[in-house]
Structure formats: structure tokens, C-alpha cells
Enzyme design. Structure first.
Site, mmCIF file in Angstrom:
data_model
loop_
_atom_site.group_PDB
_atom_site.id
_atom_site.type_symbol
_atom_site.label_atom_id
_atom_site.label_comp_id
_atom_site.label_asym_id
_atom_site.label_seq_id
_atom_site.Cartn_x
_atom_site.Cartn_y
_atom_site.Cartn_z
ATOM 1 N N ASN A 47 0.831 -1.204 0.000
ATOM 2 C CA ASN A 47 0.000 0.000 0.000
ATOM 3 C C ASN A 47 0.871 1.262 0.000
ATOM 4 O O ASN A 47 0.386 2.350 0.260
ATOM 5 C CB ASN A 47 -0.901 0.019 1.231
ATOM 6 C CG ASN A 47 -1.951 -1.074 1.191
ATOM 7 O OD1 ASN A 47 -2.463 -1.404 0.127
ATOM 8 N ND2 ASN A 47 -2.253 -1.647 2.341
ATOM 9 N N HIS A 133 -14.470 -1.227 5.443
ATOM 10 C CA HIS A 133 -13.341 -1.949 6.048
ATOM 11 C C HIS A 133 -13.743 -2.628 7.365
ATOM 12 O O HIS A 133 -14.585 -2.126 8.108
ATOM 13 C CB HIS A 133 -12.228 -0.939 6.315
ATOM 14 C CG HIS A 133 -10.909 -1.540 6.665
ATOM 15 N ND1 HIS A 133 -10.475 -1.653 7.954
ATOM 16 C CD2 HIS A 133 -9.939 -2.063 5.882
ATOM 17 C CE1 HIS A 133 -9.263 -2.208 7.962
ATOM 18 N NE2 HIS A 133 -8.916 -2.469 6.714
ATOM 19 N N GLU A 175 -15.931 4.541 2.905
ATOM 20 C CA GLU A 175 -14.526 4.796 2.593
ATOM 21 C C GLU A 175 -14.459 5.772 1.429
ATOM 22 O O GLU A 175 -15.405 5.875 0.653
ATOM 23 C CB GLU A 175 -13.826 3.483 2.202
ATOM 24 C CG GLU A 175 -13.696 2.526 3.369
ATOM 25 C CD GLU A 175 -13.025 1.202 2.987
ATOM 26 O OE1 GLU A 175 -12.119 1.204 2.140
ATOM 27 O OE2 GLU A 175 -13.430 0.179 3.547
ATOM 28 N N SER A 179 -10.945 -0.360 -0.163
ATOM 29 C CA SER A 179 -9.644 -1.013 -0.051
ATOM 30 C C SER A 179 -9.532 -2.285 -0.876
ATOM 31 O O SER A 179 -8.434 -2.661 -1.280
ATOM 32 C CB SER A 179 -9.328 -1.308 1.410
ATOM 33 O OG SER A 179 -10.361 -2.056 2.001
ATOM 34 N N ASP A 204 -13.579 7.255 5.798
ATOM 35 C CA ASP A 204 -12.258 6.667 6.032
ATOM 36 C C ASP A 204 -11.514 6.737 4.704
ATOM 37 O O ASP A 204 -11.852 6.019 3.763
ATOM 38 C CB ASP A 204 -12.440 5.225 6.512
ATOM 39 C CG ASP A 204 -11.124 4.478 6.671
ATOM 40 O OD1 ASP A 204 -10.084 4.953 6.167
ATOM 41 O OD2 ASP A 204 -11.150 3.400 7.282
ATOM 42 N N HIS A 207 -7.023 5.057 1.663
ATOM 43 C CA HIS A 207 -6.380 4.841 0.360
ATOM 44 C C HIS A 207 -6.428 6.068 -0.538
ATOM 45 O O HIS A 207 -5.915 6.023 -1.658
ATOM 46 C CB HIS A 207 -7.020 3.644 -0.351
ATOM 47 C CG HIS A 207 -6.867 2.374 0.426
ATOM 48 N ND1 HIS A 207 -5.730 1.603 0.351
ATOM 49 C CD2 HIS A 207 -7.666 1.781 1.329
ATOM 50 C CE1 HIS A 207 -5.861 0.569 1.164
ATOM 51 N NE2 HIS A 207 -7.026 0.649 1.772
ATOM 52 N N LYS A 236 -0.242 3.886 4.478
ATOM 53 C CA LYS A 236 -0.354 3.667 3.048
ATOM 54 C C LYS A 236 0.489 4.696 2.300
ATOM 55 O O LYS A 236 1.694 4.602 2.321
ATOM 56 C CB LYS A 236 -1.821 3.611 2.677
ATOM 57 C CG LYS A 236 -2.361 2.230 3.072
ATOM 58 C CD LYS A 236 -3.688 2.176 3.691
ATOM 59 C CE LYS A 236 -3.939 0.769 4.232
ATOM 60 N NZ LYS A 236 -5.127 0.676 5.036
HETATM 61 C C1 PLP Z 1 -5.670 -0.039 6.100
HETATM 62 C C2 PLP Z 1 -7.012 0.463 6.471
HETATM 63 C C3 PLP Z 1 -7.353 0.756 7.776
HETATM 64 C C4 PLP Z 1 -6.439 0.426 8.918
HETATM 65 O O1 PLP Z 1 -5.446 1.348 9.020
HETATM 66 P P1 PLP Z 1 -4.130 0.940 9.841
HETATM 67 O O2 PLP Z 1 -3.482 2.232 10.085
HETATM 68 O O3 PLP Z 1 -3.366 0.032 8.950
HETATM 69 O O4 PLP Z 1 -4.606 0.270 11.087
HETATM 70 C C5 PLP Z 1 -8.564 1.340 8.036
HETATM 71 N N1 PLP Z 1 -9.427 1.578 7.045
HETATM 72 C C6 PLP Z 1 -9.157 1.279 5.775
HETATM 73 C C7 PLP Z 1 -10.159 1.579 4.730
HETATM 74 C C8 PLP Z 1 -7.948 0.697 5.449
HETATM 75 O O5 PLP Z 1 -7.690 0.364 4.196
#
Ligand code: PLP
Length: 384
Positions: A47, A133, A175, A179, A204, A207, A236
Site C-alpha cells: 500500500n 473496512h 470509505e 480497499s 475513512d 487509500h 499507506k
Molecule cells: C488499512 C485500512 C485501515 C487500517 O489502518 P491501519 O493504520 O493500517 O490500522 C482502516 N481503514 C481502511 C479503509 C484501510 O484500508
């Protein structure tokens, strides 16, 4: 049933369904290559979209931060663990993203758990995109609120769920870029439905931040939407680790009172906040990197279409090839590895049943010949 029997049964079930998960040691790697069990591979699983995890400026910032602050925060932010490096980075991040406040968390997973646990009460409703997620859906399931899931990226479906009466407050969860699918949420339309019903929106953008929008400000900036709660993560595109929530002053003050992950947990090492500050500079100045990533995406999609591969409707760095069957997906991933391309097979329960896939992720660090090689190898494997 004994503990031993419970574990045995659960593990046997995972094996039977070809869902048993194992870690491998990545001996040495970056956004482009990795070394596992003594063999080198092209890395199509990271990522690290801009290749920043190895950036000399960020590494130096972490080292200098450790020299100044030591290696640990020394406590929760509420006790003695909140240092100038945290405060400065929070301030800079907030003004970059156009919010009054930012609060740092140790990870995106923790941020989502903490926010949902702190915000939601009995009689409230969480309306979450079906493909959200695990950190969001699990937090929602654990909260005293009711969880209702709307059809992926469909504001009309959200509207229909809202038509059913509820008593408490409503939180809409999505999101920015999904993801496992790489597609983008229609944020303005979702927020319009949410506001019509006095709900709040949580986006969220794990990405999206760093990768899209002006200066890499992410999905919300790109779509001119300001959700009440914006979660960004730093594992990421930032190439580091950690997360932040962006919000209004009252919301930040509220979370500082009630988000248990902030209160009862050691703060992020201040040296890491120094590294994140340097990573933010790289991202702000990263138009060239973002352009390189875009050209890798274009090259992949064009080549995939020419070879008749079943690519998804994703314009982002996440390019899933949906296979369907789990055993076949695992076998394809294994064949790609034999040819030197590391691609992860993603299976249920991470994705819905029947949609097992190869999750290909692209990076600014990939060279055109890397993409060509991947396409060849995927095409060959699919033909067998
Ligand atoms: C990777 C991810 C997370 C978790 O984040 P970390 O910092 O790795 O714990 C949360 N939400 C989404 C959409 C993700 O892709």
C-alpha cells in the site's frame, strides 16, 4: 466443548475452505520489490503507493526525532505522552486538510474503533456501506447502536434505509477509495442524504489521502465534501504508520474525553510524528510521484484490456482481478509468485463470498517494464 476442541475446529474449518491465513517474512523490500524465503519478487501487494516508506528525508526525520525525544512517548497523551512533535503535526495536518483540528491515533484500526465507540449510543443507527473496512464494520457491530448496511456506493439505498424510522443519532460510514475494490464513493451524494436526515458522515480515506486530490489531499478534497469525521491513515501513501481524525473543535474535545484508545494507550512515538511531518512535505510536493502512479495505472489498465483480463471499474492504485473461486485464486497467486510477481489472493471473509480476487496494487515506484511483466505473467496464468 473444550478450548482445545474449539481451536481445532476453527482451524480445521479454515483449512477446509482454503481460508487458512499465514504470514511470510519479507526479508527486504520496498514499494517495488520484496524478498521472501530468499527469492526476489516484484511487489504488487504493498500500500506504499508513492514509495515513501524508504524516503531518505523521512528516515532522517525519524532518526532526528528519536535523537531529540527518545524512542517512546512515555505515556498516554493525556498524561505525559503529548509532545511538541505531535502538536505541530496535528496542527499542520488540520490546516492542510481544511479542518480546525486533527487528533493522532496509533493506527487506522484504532481510530475507527475509538471514534465509533465514543460517538455511538443505544438507539443510534450506523448506516455503513456494505463493503466498508473490517475496522469500521466490526466497531459498528460492537457498538450499542444498530448497524444497517447500504448497497455499495448507492446513495438511493442509503435513502431507503433512512426511510425506516429511528430514534437516536445517525452516522453514515463509508470509505473514500474502497480497499478491496479500488472504486471511489460518491461522497457528495452520500452527504446530501445524510444531512437531509441530520446524520453525520464519517469518511475513512485510508487509500485516498496522499494519492488523489490537489496536493494529495484525498477523496474529500477532490469531491469538495467536508465530512463531520474524516479519518486518514499513514500506513499507506504516507509510507509510515498511524492515523488521524479531522473534525471540528467540539468533536475533538469530545473525543479527547471519551475515546478510550486515546486515553488508555501510549501515544505514538514523537519521533514518528517527526517522520510523518516529513512525509507530509513529500506528499505536498509529490505531484511527480502521483503522476508516475497514474501512468502505472493507465499502463496496467490498457494492457489488461488488450489481453482481455477481467479488470474492475477502478481508476485507482488498487486494481482487483476478480476470480470468484477461492482455490483457483490461491492457485493463480501461486503461479504468479513462481514467475516472480508477488500478488495477494484476497478471499472471504475479507471480501463477499464468490468474489475471491487477486488484489494488485500499483505504486509510483513501479517501472513500465514491471507492469509489462505482471501483465504477461497474469495473462499466462489465467490461460492455464
Ligand atoms: C488499512 C485500512 C485501515 C487500517 O489502518 P491501519 O493504520 O493500517 O490500522 C482502516 N481503514 C481502511 C479503509 C484501510 O484500508
Amino acid at each position: 466443548m473444550s478450548w482445545q476442541q474449539r481451536l481445532d475446529q476453527a482451524l480445521a474449518a479454515r483449512h477446509e475452505k482454503a481460508q487458512f491465513r499465514q504470514r511470510r517474512i519479507n526479508q527486504q523490500g520496498d514499494a517495488r520489490t520484496l524478498r521472501i524465503e530468499g527469492r526476489n519478487y516484484l511487489n504488487f501487494s504493498a500500500n506504499d503507493y508513492l514509495g515513501l516508506s524508504q524516503h531518505p528525508r523521512i528516515i532522517r526525520a525519524w532518526q532526528q526525532g528519536a535523537a531529540r525525544y527518545g524512542v517512546g512517548a512515555g505515556g498516554s497523551g493525556h498524561i505525559t505522552g503529548y509532545h511538541p512533535a505531535h502538536a505541530e503535526f496535528e496542527q499542520r495536518l488540520a490546516s492542510w486538510l481544511g479542518y480546525p483540528r486533527a487528533l493522532l491515533f496509533i493506527s487506522g484500526f484504532a481510530a475507527n474503533q475509538a471514534i465509533i465507540a465514543a460517538m455511538m449510543a443505544k438507539n443510534d443507527v450506523i448506516y455503513a456501506d456494505k463493503l466498508s473496512h473490517a475496522s469500521l464494520l466490526e466497531a459498528a457491530a460492537l457498538s450499542p447502536a444498530t448497524l444497517r448496511r447500504f448497497a455499495h456506493n448507492q446513495p438511493d439505498s442509503l435513502g431507503r434505509l433512512f426511510a425506516r424510522p429511528h430514534q437516536g443519532e445517525a452516522l453514515v460510514v463509508t470509505e473514500g477509495i474502497f480497499s478491496m475494490d479500488g472504486d471511489q464513493a460518491p461522497l457528495a451524494a452520500l452527504q446530501a442524504v445524510s444531512r437531509q436526515h441530520s446524520g453525520w458522515l464519517l469518511v475513512d480515506d485510508a487509500h485516498g489521502v496522499g494519492v488523489i486530490g490537489e496536493e494529495g489531499r484525498g477523496s474529500c478534497w477532490q469531491q469538495k465534501v467536508m465530512p463531520e469525521l474524516l479519518v486518514v491513515t499513514f500506513g499507506k501513501a504516507f509510507g509510515v504508520s498511524g492515523a488521524a481524525v479531522l473534525c471540528q473543535n467540539d468533536t475533538a474535545d469530545y473525543l479527547l474525553q471519551f475515546a478510550r484508545h486515546l486515553i488508555y494507550s501510549t501515544a505514538m512515538p514523537p519521533a514518528q510524528a517527526c517522520a510523518l511531518d516529513a512525509a507530509l512535505t513529500c506528499i505536498q510536493q509529490g505531484d511527480d510521484l502521483r503522476e508516475q502512479l497514474q501512468s502505472a495505472i493507465r499502463l496496467f489498465r490498457q494492457g489488461a484490456r488488450e489481453r482481455g483480463l477481467n479488470i474492475a471499474a477502478s481508476e485507482t492504485a488498487i486494481q482487483p482481478l476478480i476470480v470468484g473461486d477461492e482455490v483457483r485464486t490461491l492457485k493463480l497467486a501461486e503461479m504468479l509468485r513462481q514467475q516472480g510477481c508477488w500478488v495477494t489472493a484476497i478471499r472471504p471473509p475479507t471480501v463477499p463470498p464468490g468474489t475471491a480476487r487477486l488484489r494488485i496494487t500499483l505504486s509510483a515506484a513501479h517501472q513500465p517494464e514491471d507492469i509489462e511483466r505482471l501483465l504477461e505473467v497474469v495473462h499466462d496464468a489465467m490461460g492455464q
